[in-house]
Design a protein around this motif. Structure first.
Motif, PDB file in Angstrom:
ATOM      1  N   THR A 146     -16.089  -2.551  -1.876  1.00 44.99           N
ATOM      2  CA  THR A 146     -14.875  -3.302  -2.214  1.00 44.99           C
ATOM      3  C   THR A 146     -13.850  -3.250  -1.070  1.00 44.99           C
ATOM      4  N   HIS A 175       1.360   5.296  -4.649  1.00 40.11           N
ATOM      5  CA  HIS A 175       0.634   5.765  -5.835  1.00 40.11           C
ATOM      6  C   HIS A 175       1.624   5.975  -6.966  1.00 40.11           C
ATOM      7  N   SER A 176       1.172   6.641  -8.038  1.00 40.53           N
ATOM      8  CA  SER A 176       2.018   6.707  -9.231  1.00 40.53           C
ATOM      9  C   SER A 176       3.280   7.551  -9.027  1.00 40.53           C
ATOM     10  N   THR A 236     -17.656  -7.719  -3.312  1.00 42.19           N
ATOM     11  CA  THR A 236     -18.167  -6.355  -3.481  1.00 42.19           C
ATOM     12  C   THR A 236     -19.697  -6.339  -3.416  1.00 42.19           C
ATOM     13  N   VAL A 287      -7.049  -6.313  -5.931  1.00 38.40           N
ATOM     14  CA  VAL A 287      -8.351  -5.695  -6.251  1.00 38.40           C
ATOM     15  C   VAL A 287      -8.540  -5.559  -7.769  1.00 38.40           C
ATOM     16  N   ARG A 327      -4.716   5.193  -4.618  1.00 37.93           N
ATOM     17  CA  ARG A 327      -5.291   6.156  -3.671  1.00 37.93           C
ATOM     18  C   ARG A 327      -6.617   6.714  -4.191  1.00 37.93           C
ATOM     19  N   SER A 328      -7.379   5.847  -4.901  1.00 41.47           N
ATOM     20  CA  SER A 328      -8.684   6.326  -5.377  1.00 41.47           C
ATOM     21  C   SER A 328      -9.651   6.455  -4.205  1.00 41.47           C
ATOM     22  N   PHE A 386       0.846  -6.091 -12.497  1.00 45.98           N
ATOM     23  CA  PHE A 386       1.823  -5.028 -12.207  1.00 45.98           C
ATOM     24  C   PHE A 386       2.778  -5.431 -11.076  1.00 45.98           C
ATOM     25  N   VAL A 391      -4.600  -0.810  -8.570  1.00 43.74           N
ATOM     26  CA  VAL A 391      -3.881   0.049  -9.510  1.00 43.74           C
ATOM     27  C   VAL A 391      -4.582   0.129 -10.876  1.00 43.74           C
ATOM     28  N   GLY A 392      -5.066  -1.014 -11.347  1.00 45.96           N
ATOM     29  CA  GLY A 392      -5.673  -1.050 -12.675  1.00 45.96           C
ATOM     30  C   GLY A 392      -4.658  -1.302 -13.783  1.00 45.96           C
ATOM     31  N   ILE A 415      -9.041  -5.593 -11.748  1.00 47.65           N
ATOM     32  CA  ILE A 415      -9.779  -6.399 -12.733  1.00 47.65           C
ATOM     33  C   ILE A 415      -9.349  -5.875 -14.102  1.00 47.65           C
TER      34      ILE A 415
END
Ligand SMILES: NC(=O)c1ccc[n+]([C@@H]2O[C@H](COP(=O)([O-])OP(=O)(O)OC[C@H]3O[C@@H](n4cnc5c(N)ncnc54)[C@H](OP(=O)(O)O)[C@@H]3O)[C@@H](O)[C@H]2O)c1
Length: 287
Positions: A140, A189-190, A270, A229, A166-167, A214, A209-210, A231
């Motif tokens: 990705t 990040h959070s 991806t 990114v 930051r995964s 947002f 972020v997921g 989904i």
């Protein structure tokens, strides 16, 4: 304007099909990807089906090992040992997430780094971190860079890139790749303070972020390149569901210079980059 991930992925697959044909005629090698799926998660089943279909469409070999959800960690490790030692297999992918009784980090560490086409093994993250060539880079993030270049051209030097997330799968590797491209990189990040102000600095804004929609329009600098990114499946007013990204697309699209839509942006890249990694692994096996 939209950055068309579907078209970019299609073009990449066409280029990769030529490389596969050359590998076959020059070295007698047909790149082979083996995917292991543990359990019956419906989303994972769809992903694996798509991966196998696209692999075969460009002339590569792929197969799937389907294991029941109660497969033990030791049993899975035995499968990996066998695949690691099989010279005809160039890429190994264990579909994540795994059932809870299996430690994903143990499984990732057990994949031969030279066949780790997801690019999650510490050896490959280390190579990426060190800026070494030859690393198998997570798919990705590779796709994100290709899409940014699609709009901005090949030279990203000096651009300020802000990555939200930051995964190990997306945020960190995409930040490393942007650094390799000579961007000035901020990772948010959070716990980041004043996130909207941080994002306003970005020439390239990557949202991983997921959280649905947002990133708001007033966080985005006029003319910025936005790579979404995320989904996320949300409910519509008509009682249906739809996929949206991490960016409030409808309000951001008129303000930014270019944006990847969801669906049809980063997603298609991806799998195309997974095929690319398998070909890289096959090439490295003969060089
Ligand atoms: N298109 C594709 O092919 C593809 C591939 C992979 C993932 N994805 C999607 O990309 C998104 C991110 O995936 P992931 O695996 O990286 O997710 P993840 O592991 O859950 O990481 C999310 C990141 O977002 C950060 N975050 C959460 N809430 C935040 C907030 N309020 N403000 C700022 N940062 C916040 C988290 O910060 P902390 O670290 O501080 O918790 C974390 O670093 C998801 O929607 C996923 O479905 C898409």
């Amino acid at each position: 304007m939209n950055i068309d991930g579907k078209l970019t992925a299609k073009n990449l697959r066409a280029e990769l099909a030529v490389e596969v044909a050359e590998l076959k005629s020059n070295y007698g090698i047909q790149p082979k990807l083996t995917v292991i799926l543990v359990g019956e998660d419906p989303a994972s089943q769809v992903y694996v089906r798509n991966k196998i279909k696209q692999t075969q469409e460009i002339g590569m070999i792929s197969d799937e090992i389907k294991l029941p959800a109660d497969t033990g960690q030791e049993e899975l490790l035995k499968y990996l040992e066998h695949l690691n030692n099989d010279r005809n297999i160039h890429g190994i992918l264990v579909q994540l997430p795994l059932p809870k009784h299996i430690d994903e980090s143990v499984i990732i560490a057990a994949i031969n780094p030279n066949k780790d086409v997801d690019g999650f093994h510490a050896m490959n993250s280390g190579r990426l971190f060190n800026g070494e060539t030859g690393a198998l880079v997570p798919c990705t993030p590779q796709g994100c860079i290709m899409l940014a270049k699609q709009h901005l051209g090949s030279d990203l030097s000096g651009k300020h890139a802000v990555v939200i997330g930051r995964s190990n799968i997306v945020g960190k590797p995409v930040a490393m790749l942007l650094l390799q491209e000579n961007c000035t990189v901020t990772i948010a990040h959070s716990r980041t303070k004043n996130l909207p102000e941080v994002c306003q600095q970005a020439d390239i804004l990557v949202a991983a972020v997921g959280i649905a929609e947002f990133v708001k329009a007033d966080w985005v600098k006029e003319g910025a390149t936005v790579i979404d990114v995320g989904i996320n499946r949300i409910s519509t007013e008509e009682g249906k569901t739809k996929l949206v990204g991490d960016v409030d697309f409808d309000n951001v699209v008129g303000k930014c210079g270019a944006i990847t839509p969801v669906p049809g942006g980063v997603g298609p890249m991806t799998i195309a980059c997974l095929l690319k990694n398998t070909i890289t692994a096959a090439k490295q096996s003969v060089c």
